[in-house]
Structure formats: structure tokens, C-alpha cells
Write a protein that holds these residues in place. Structure first.
Motif, short mmCIF file in Angstrom:
data_model
loop_
_atom_site.label_atom_id
_atom_site.label_comp_id
_atom_site.label_asym_id
_atom_site.label_seq_id
_atom_site.Cartn_x
_atom_site.Cartn_y
_atom_site.Cartn_z
N LEU A 100 52.98 50.67 50.50
CA LEU A 100 51.80 50.29 50.00
C LEU A 100 50.88 51.11 49.91
O LEU A 100 50.68 52.01 49.79
CB LEU A 100 51.35 49.12 51.33
CG LEU A 100 52.31 48.14 51.60
CD1 LEU A 100 51.76 46.99 52.29
CD2 LEU A 100 52.99 47.21 50.13
N ALA A 101 50.40 50.60 48.58
CA ALA A 101 48.82 51.72 47.87
C ALA A 101 48.05 50.92 47.51
O ALA A 101 47.83 49.68 46.48
CB ALA A 101 49.66 52.50 46.70
N CYS A 102 46.53 51.08 47.82
CA CYS A 102 45.19 50.11 47.43
C CYS A 102 45.14 50.01 46.30
O CYS A 102 44.82 49.28 45.56
CB CYS A 102 44.04 50.73 47.86
SG CYS A 102 43.38 52.20 47.67
N GLY A 103 45.64 51.07 45.13
CA GLY A 103 45.48 50.82 43.84
C GLY A 103 47.03 51.85 42.94
O GLY A 103 46.80 53.26 44.01
N GLY B 70 40.01 56.14 45.75
CA GLY B 70 41.16 54.78 46.00
C GLY B 70 41.30 53.51 45.84
O GLY B 70 41.65 53.41 44.44
N LEU B 71 40.54 52.91 46.43
CA LEU B 71 39.91 51.49 46.19
C LEU B 71 38.28 51.19 46.20
O LEU B 71 38.69 50.64 47.95
CB LEU B 71 40.58 50.20 46.09
CG LEU B 71 40.36 48.73 45.18
CD1 LEU B 71 40.70 49.20 44.15
CD2 LEU B 71 41.05 47.85 45.81
N PRO B 72 37.46 51.86 46.16
CA PRO B 72 36.11 52.07 47.05
C PRO B 72 36.06 50.46 47.63
O PRO B 72 35.01 49.34 46.49
CB PRO B 72 35.53 51.93 46.70
CG PRO B 72 35.64 51.94 44.83
CD PRO B 72 37.12 52.07 45.19
N ILE C 84 36.09 56.63 39.03
CA ILE C 84 37.18 55.42 39.94
C ILE C 84 37.70 54.81 39.23
O ILE C 84 37.19 54.07 38.03
CB ILE C 84 35.71 55.20 40.53
CG1 ILE C 84 34.88 55.53 41.66
CG2 ILE C 84 35.80 53.18 41.33
CD1 ILE C 84 34.02 55.41 41.65
N THR C 85 38.82 54.47 39.76
CA THR C 85 39.82 53.68 39.68
C THR C 85 39.03 52.25 38.58
O THR C 85 38.21 51.68 39.29
CB THR C 85 41.53 52.93 40.45
OG1 THR C 85 41.99 52.37 39.35
CG2 THR C 85 41.31 52.02 40.97
N SER C 86 39.87 52.30 37.28
CA SER C 86 39.19 50.24 36.59
C SER C 86 39.63 49.31 37.11
O SER C 86 39.21 48.54 37.53
CB SER C 86 39.51 50.33 35.56
OG SER C 86 41.24 50.39 35.30
N GLU C 87 40.47 49.67 38.70
CA GLU C 87 40.98 47.91 39.53
C GLU C 87 39.93 47.28 39.71
O GLU C 87 39.66 46.34 40.05
CB GLU C 87 42.02 48.48 40.00
CG GLU C 87 43.59 49.17 39.48
CD GLU C 87 44.40 49.41 40.41
OE1 GLU C 87 46.15 48.91 40.96
OE2 GLU C 87 44.09 50.71 40.49
N ALA C 88 38.87 48.67 40.59
CA ALA C 88 37.92 47.92 41.53
C ALA C 88 36.17 47.18 40.58
O ALA C 88 35.53 47.62 41.12
CB ALA C 88 37.55 49.20 41.82
#
Length: 399
Positions: free
Chosen positions: A158-161, A297-299, A318-322
């Protein structure tokens, strides 16, 4: 929540989480919520911790029935693996070993296999590509070896992002059926309670009319807090009402505090250390959230800031997912402090109401209840696939 097992007088399914530390932090808060939401009749969760343990955080886990074991040491992989095998032997049997140790997941998974744990999950919470690059060529073989061992030893990854998965699991990980993204949600209910802003400012000695720029994160080079001090020096020199607040603990905190003092920031910047009242600070103290990290990762802190409706200034690393709410600006690490100062001015007054913020975060899948529900499904699927399933079915027939 997802029914994992049959009910009974004794726990039917036992899960051991292994983590590097147990302190006030985003991942730890998520894990505490997972323990709270998934510890039901027929399911028990414990923790093995290889590094620092804050007694206050430990007490929270124990209040939900989790036992906390010391499993030294984060920086000695063989010793850690030996200690983990001992814990599994003395306090097991466990049905699932859930590893939150980044590259230490490989050693933890190996210990779990040797101890006969039926199912193993490796979980990536960090994008350490930038840190790895600073360490140079000697880290590359370790990176490849860790990725290869986890592919061989783990039943599920599993990965947080996406960035965190790329970092730990190697190329092509998203094409593997056993590997997937699992967002670490936050407890949105904690942001539904109003905070007394004037009282918080009075208690902390922050001027009532201050424009507060807040940061949350452990004191670590990857969080780029030295840049925050440079920005604070520039911004407070040009904005009389500007005030910076940094929340978090860590090894670099004394050095950062001394540097801030030498820069003459003592009256315009405050270090609050580790806190258990982050939602209240985000709701009642901060006006803008600042996160210039070199990598994430995913703050969780950014998700929490958005839950409070705060505008945020972050690095483009910082990843755009967040990024869920519109009032977020991302700037390059190499851009001058003048650009970051101008962005703070643009974000001023762009806070949105918490009802709207919480609804959007929930719709984006960042509520901890959804995270726990999905994790419960992972656990159930693993149990079905492992030889443990046979004993569970035997237990059902015996009742």
C-alpha cells in the motif's frame, strides 16, 4: 465497518503494526484512528515501535486496547528484525503484520515470514527520493534491494500516494495486482467543533491582530524549515502584523530555535513543539498554512489545514493528490523569498467555511472512516487468501 471475523470471547484476528516511532504526527494520528475504528469484537491490533515513544501517544493507543511493544532499533536492521521475531513469538500468533517502516519494511517482512505470519502488508508513507539523492550513489543498491525484497516477501503493498509508491516499490508497481494506493484519511469530525481564536492567541502570547502563518511538521531537513526562517525574516521585516508559528518536534528543533534567535525573530516567530490540539490551532490561530517541503508522501498536515478551510502555500514538490481546495499555491523550492512573500499576500483572506471544506475533503476520499473501511477490506481479502482462512471457517463451524 467491514466484518472481518466471527465474534467470540477471544480475538479471532490479530494484527501487529510495526512503526518507526509513536509520537504526535500525521501517520500516528491516522493509525490511532484505524485502531479506534477497526478494533471491534473479534479483532485486535497491537503495535511494535522501533524508535521513540511519547507516553501520551502510547496511552491513547492503549485506551483502545492496543498493546505497545518496544522493538529496537530503527537504525540497526538486523537487531530490529530479531526483536520483531521475538515479539511475534512471545505475544502472537498474529494473522497480519502491517509494516510502516519505509525501507525497513523489507527486514520486518522477512522477520514476519520467518515467524510464520500468514499475511504481510508493506506500506509506503514517504517519498524519500530527494533525501536519497543527497546521500549519493551508495543508497541506490539499497533502494533496489528493498524494492525487490518487498515484492518477494509481501502479500500486499500500500502507498499513501503515487510518489510514495514510486519511491519504495520501484518501477511498474502500479501494474502489479497486489500493489495499490491507499489514502491515509483524517478525522474530519475534529474540525466540526468551533475554536476560540482570541483565547488561543491570548494563551499562546500571539497578538490578536497578527496575520499568522503556520507550519506543522517534524523538524527535519526534508521539511525545509530553514527556508521558513529565511521567509519569516524577510516577511516580518515588511509586514508589521506578520507572525510565524511552527508546530512539531524533532532533532533539529534546538538548532532551528537558536538560529531564529540569532536572526532576531524571537518576537515574531514561535516554536510550539509537539501538540495534541492541532485542529484547534488550525481553526483558531493560523491564517495561512505554509509547507515548503523538499518531498512528501501525502502530507496529513496539508489535509488537516484544508479541513480547517485554510489557504495554503506549498512547494511544487508536494503531490497534487493532496490538493483539494482551490486556495492553494505551489511554488518552486528555488524561487526567491520575495516570490513566496507575494504569494502569502495573495492568499490572505481566502479562507473558506469549514462546512464546505469538510464536504469537499470527504468527497475526495480523505475521511478516516472511508480509509478504515478500505483497509478493513484489504485485511479481509488477505485473510481469505491466507491459510488462516481455513481456521476461521473451522471456528465458524464449531460455533
Amino acid at each position: 465497518m467491514v466484518p472481518l471475523t466471527v465474534p467470540g470471547p477471544e480475538p479471532t484476528v490479530r494484527i501487529l503494526h510495526i512503526a518507526a516511532e509513536l509520537v504526535f504526527g500525521g501517520v500516528e494520528n491516522w493509525l490511532l484512528s484505524i485502531v479506534r475504528l477497526l478494533t471491534v469484537e473479534g479483532l485486535r491490533m497491537d503495535l511494535a515501535v522501533t524508535g521513540g515513544i511519547d507516553p501520551r501517544v502510547q496511552a491513547k493507543f492503549e485506551a483502545f486496547g492496543a498493546r505497545v511493544f518496544v522493538c529496537e532499533s530503527t537504525y540497526e536492521p538486523l537487531r530490529m528484525a530479531q526483536n520483531l521475531r521475538r515479539i511475534l513469538r512471545e505475544h502472537g500468533p498474529y494473522d497480519i503484520l502491517h509494516c510502516h517502516m519505509h525501507r525497513g519494511n523489507a527486514q520486518a517482512a522477512a522477520a514476519g515470514r520467518l515467524a510464520g505470519v500468514p499475511a504481510i502488508i508493506v506500506h509506503s508513507h514517504v517519498d524519500s527520493v530527494t533525501e536519497d539523492a543527497l546521500r549519493g550513489w551508495e543508497i541506490k543498491p539499497k533502494v533496489r534491494l528493498a524494492a525487490a525484497l518487498q515484492r518477494v516477501l509481501a502479500d500486499q503493498g500500500l502507498a499513501c500516494g503515487i510518489a510514495a509508491g514510486n519511491c519504495l516499490f520501484g518501477k511498474g508497481w502500479r501494474n502489479r495486482k497486489r500493489w495499490s494506493v491507499h489514502y491515509c484519511g483524517i478525522d474530519l469530525a475534529r474540525f466540526q467543533r468551533p475554536a476560540d481564536g482570541p483565547e488561543i492567541r491570548r494563551r499562546l502570547g500571539v497578538p490578536q491582530n497578527a496575520f499568522v502563518i503556520g507550519h506543522i511538521g517534524r523538524s527535519d531537513p526534508v521539511k525545509n524549515q530553514g527556508f521558513i526562517l529565511d521567509l519569516a525574516a524577510h516577511y516580518t521585516a515588511h509586514r508589521a502584523e506578520a507572525y510565524f508559528v511552527l508546530v512539531g518536534d524533532g532533532a533539529l528543533l534546538p538548532a532551528l530555535s537558536e538560529r531564529a534567535r540569532q536572526m532576531g525573530l524571537s518576537g515574531r516567530l514561535q516554536f510550539l513543539g509537539a501538540r495534541d490540539d492541532v485542529p484547534e490551532l488550525l481553526l483558531g490561530l493560523f491564517d495561512v498554512f505554509l509547507l515548503p517541503s523538499l518531498a512528501e508522501g501525502l502530507p496529513i498536515s496539508l489535509l488537516e489545514a484544508q479541513a480547517a478551510g485554510l489557504p495554503a502555500l506549498i512547494s511544487d514538490r508536494i503531490t497534487s493528490e493532496a490538493r483539494v481546495l482551490p486556495a492553494i499555491e505551489a511554488l518552486g523550492i528555488g524561487q526567491p523569498v520575495e516570490d513566496w512573500a507575494a504569494a502569502l499576500d495573495r492568499l490572505r483572506g481566502r479562507r473558506i467555511d469549514t462546512d464546505t471544506a469538510l464536504r469537499q475533503l470527504g468527497e475526495a476520499g480523505f475521511g478516516v472512516e472511508e480509509s478504515a473501511q478500505r483497509l478493513g477490506l484489504h485485511y479481509r481479502d488477505l485473510l481469505r487468501a491466507s491459510h488462516r482462512t481455513g481456521r476461521i471457517e473451522a471456528d465458524q463451524q464449531a460455533q
